[in-house]
Motif scaffolding. Structure first.
Motif, short mmCIF file in Angstrom:
data_model
loop_
_atom_site.label_atom_id
_atom_site.label_comp_id
_atom_site.label_asym_id
_atom_site.label_seq_id
_atom_site.Cartn_x
_atom_site.Cartn_y
_atom_site.Cartn_z
N ILE A 218 0.66 -1.29 -0.68
CA ILE A 218 0.08 -0.33 0.33
C ILE A 218 0.79 1.34 0.03
CG2 ILE A 218 -1.51 1.18 1.36
CD1 ILE A 218 -2.82 -1.26 1.86
N GLY A 219 1.26 1.23 0.88
CA GLY A 219 2.69 2.03 1.07
C GLY A 219 3.24 2.94 -0.43
N ARG A 220 3.26 1.43 -0.92
CA ARG A 220 4.21 1.60 -2.60
C ARG A 220 3.44 2.17 -3.34
NH1 ARG A 220 6.86 -3.61 -1.72
NH2 ARG A 220 4.87 -4.62 -3.38
N THR A 221 2.27 1.98 -3.83
CA THR A 221 1.06 2.19 -4.31
C THR A 221 0.77 3.86 -3.91
OG1 THR A 221 0.17 -0.25 -4.74
CG2 THR A 221 -0.74 1.95 -5.00
N LEU A 222 1.14 3.97 -2.71
CA LEU A 222 0.91 5.31 -2.66
C LEU A 222 1.90 6.52 -2.92
CD1 LEU A 222 -0.72 5.00 1.33
CD2 LEU A 222 -1.74 6.03 -0.85
N ARG A 223 2.89 5.82 -2.56
CA ARG A 223 4.27 6.94 -3.48
C ARG A 223 3.96 7.13 -4.87
NH1 ARG A 223 6.47 4.32 0.77
NH2 ARG A 223 7.20 2.23 -0.68
N MET A 224 4.11 6.00 -5.64
CA MET A 224 4.18 6.20 -6.68
C MET A 224 2.95 7.38 -7.74
SD MET A 224 2.99 3.13 -9.25
CE MET A 224 1.52 2.50 -9.00
N LEU A 225 1.07 7.03 -6.71
CA LEU A 225 0.45 7.60 -7.10
C LEU A 225 0.88 8.85 -6.89
CD1 LEU A 225 -2.56 5.99 -5.49
CD2 LEU A 225 -2.21 6.74 -8.11
N ALA A 226 1.57 9.55 -5.58
CA ALA A 226 2.10 10.75 -5.21
C ALA A 226 2.66 11.56 -6.19
CB ALA A 226 2.69 10.86 -3.79
N ALA A 227 3.37 10.23 -6.92
CA ALA A 227 4.49 11.06 -7.94
C ALA A 227 3.82 10.82 -9.27
CB ALA A 227 5.92 10.21 -7.97
N ASP A 228 2.66 10.83 -9.76
CA ASP A 228 2.24 10.92 -11.19
C ASP A 228 1.52 12.40 -10.78
OD1 ASP A 228 0.24 11.13 -12.98
OD2 ASP A 228 -0.12 8.63 -12.80
#
Length: 417
Positions: A218-228
């Protein structure tokens, strides 16, 4: 002010239909659109009863409005729980459990003896109702991509918009024969119908595609979304636009009934007419998907919200009166029908289906949170004046347009939003 010329988004270039060549199915639209209507059903149906609710429970206007706010907070927080859960465990189970809890808690709202207990029940109602909103969008992403996804979401919004049309009118008419408590019984009955509908849907997230890795994933996905950058821009645009809509829902019952003298039934009709405009524009957006770039449709909607907000402020300051206020609210609400589906489609276009639940949850949570923070502040400041409502909506309209313009301008350069 010119609208920047923007290119088609990546998903639209790659897909004209669903991920496996499927066209948007009518049953998918009707079923998923109905499930996303949990939010409007749980708020718009009892909005005409807010003044009566405040008197019956011997509470202030601000406390009565707070029942809307805590429900919206519940919807926002619940999506953060249900979204990742649906990525890991599948879509169907969280949808059915959430629907069952929503129906039971809605009925409990009808028997509470105090405003404090109603606030607690509304929070639980929102937490449970979030399942329908977030899982329905994740299912749409499971089934469709590209232009088909944009078309599907536009059609979902059109179906969803029937709830804000029917709910306040039904709530206003129910108040002729029952108290606000009877309205919550009706919301519970609607919840049972949505639960039955959810039970007819199949699973769209097979076990081999489900998310693994727990909180670390979940943390990896949230970081990915924040960078999008596209995702973040769409979240901001839709959040400011939804904030304007939430302020209208929470403040307009007192402004239109207490300041401008509308009855509960007249107010419910006015709210329903506004929602009809939203439905018409959402349907228009769905028809234009694939022919007009979604960035352009998003900008048109942002311009409409800003123009309506400016007209509302002018109407209040100049004393034009009820006609000016109602026409401005209609333009703002109708323009949401362009902003909402295109912001959702653009935000989810490049998201992996395996993480669509979490992405939908983040989008929905932030959309609702901005309005949930603004609405009680407007309620505290309003008193007997429509000016705080008009000022708050004008700020939201300006922010919506600024972010939409920056996002569209950035889309002109490679690698930008």
């Amino acid at each position: 002010m010119s609208i920047p010329d923007v290119p088609a988004y990546a998903g639209e270039r790659e897909h004209t239909e669903g991920p496996r060549g499927r066209r948007v199915g009518l049953w998918h639209v009707l079923a998923l659109g109905s499930l996303t209507a949990v939010g409007p059903i749980s708020t718009d149906m009892y909005v005409p009863a807010l003044p009566d609710l405040a008197r019956d429970l011997q509470s202030s206007m601000a406390m009565a409005q707070a029942t809307l706010t805590v429900g919206i907070v519940g919807l926002a927080l619940g999506q953060l729980v249900v979204g990742p859960l649906s990525d890991a465990r599948g879509r169907r189970m969280p949808l059915i459990v959430g629907g069952a809890i929503f129906a039971v808690v809605s009925l409990l709202c009808a028997v509470v003896p105090s405003i404090e207990l109603l606030l607690a029940m509304r929070l639980l109602q929102g937490l449970a109702g979030a399942a329908g909103m977030v899982v329905a969008l994740a299912m749409a992403r499971d089934l469709y991509a590209g232009a088909a996804l944009a078309r599907c979401i536009g059609m979902l919004m059109a179906v969803n918009s029937l709830a804000p049309i029917v709910a306040p009118v039904l709530g206003g008419q129910l108040l002729r024969v029952v108290s606000w408590r009877g309205v919550f019984v009706a919301i519970g009955a609607a919840g049972l119908l949505l639960l039955a509908l959810a039970c007819t849907l199949g699973e769209t997230m097979p076990p081999e595609r489900r998310q693994r890795g727990g909180y670390r994933a979940i943390g990896r996905t949230l970081r990915m979304l924040a960078a999008d950058r596209r995702f973040v821009a769409c979240v901001l645009v839709s959040s400011f636009a939804f904030a304007a809509g939430i302020i209208i829902i929470s403040a307009s019952p007192f402004v239109l009934q207490s300041v401008y003298g509308l009855s509960a039934q007249q107010f419910s009709v006015a709210l329903g007419v506004n929602a009809l405009g939203l439905a018409a524009m959402a349907q228009t957006s769905g028809r234009l998907a694939g022919r007009v770039p979604p960035q352009r449709l998003l900008l048109w909607g942002a311009l409409g919200i800003f123009a309506g907000a400016c007209w509302l402020l002018v109407s209040v300051l100049s004393g034009i009166g009820l006609l000016g206020v109602l026409s401005a609210l209609f333009v703002i609400t109708g323009s949401l029908g362009l902003v909402a589906p295109n912001a959702l489609a653009l935000a989810l276009a490049d998201v992996d289906p395996e993480t669509a639940g979490l992405a939908s949850a983040v989008l929905g949570m932030l959309q609702l949170s901005v309005g949930a923070l603004a609405a009680p502040l407007v309620g505290l400041a309003s008193g007997a004046s429509p000016l705080p409502m008009a000022l708050a909506i004008a700020l939201c309209g300006a922010a919506t347009l600024v972010v939409a313009l920056r996002a569209a301008a950035g889309a002109r350069s490679p690698g930008a939003v």
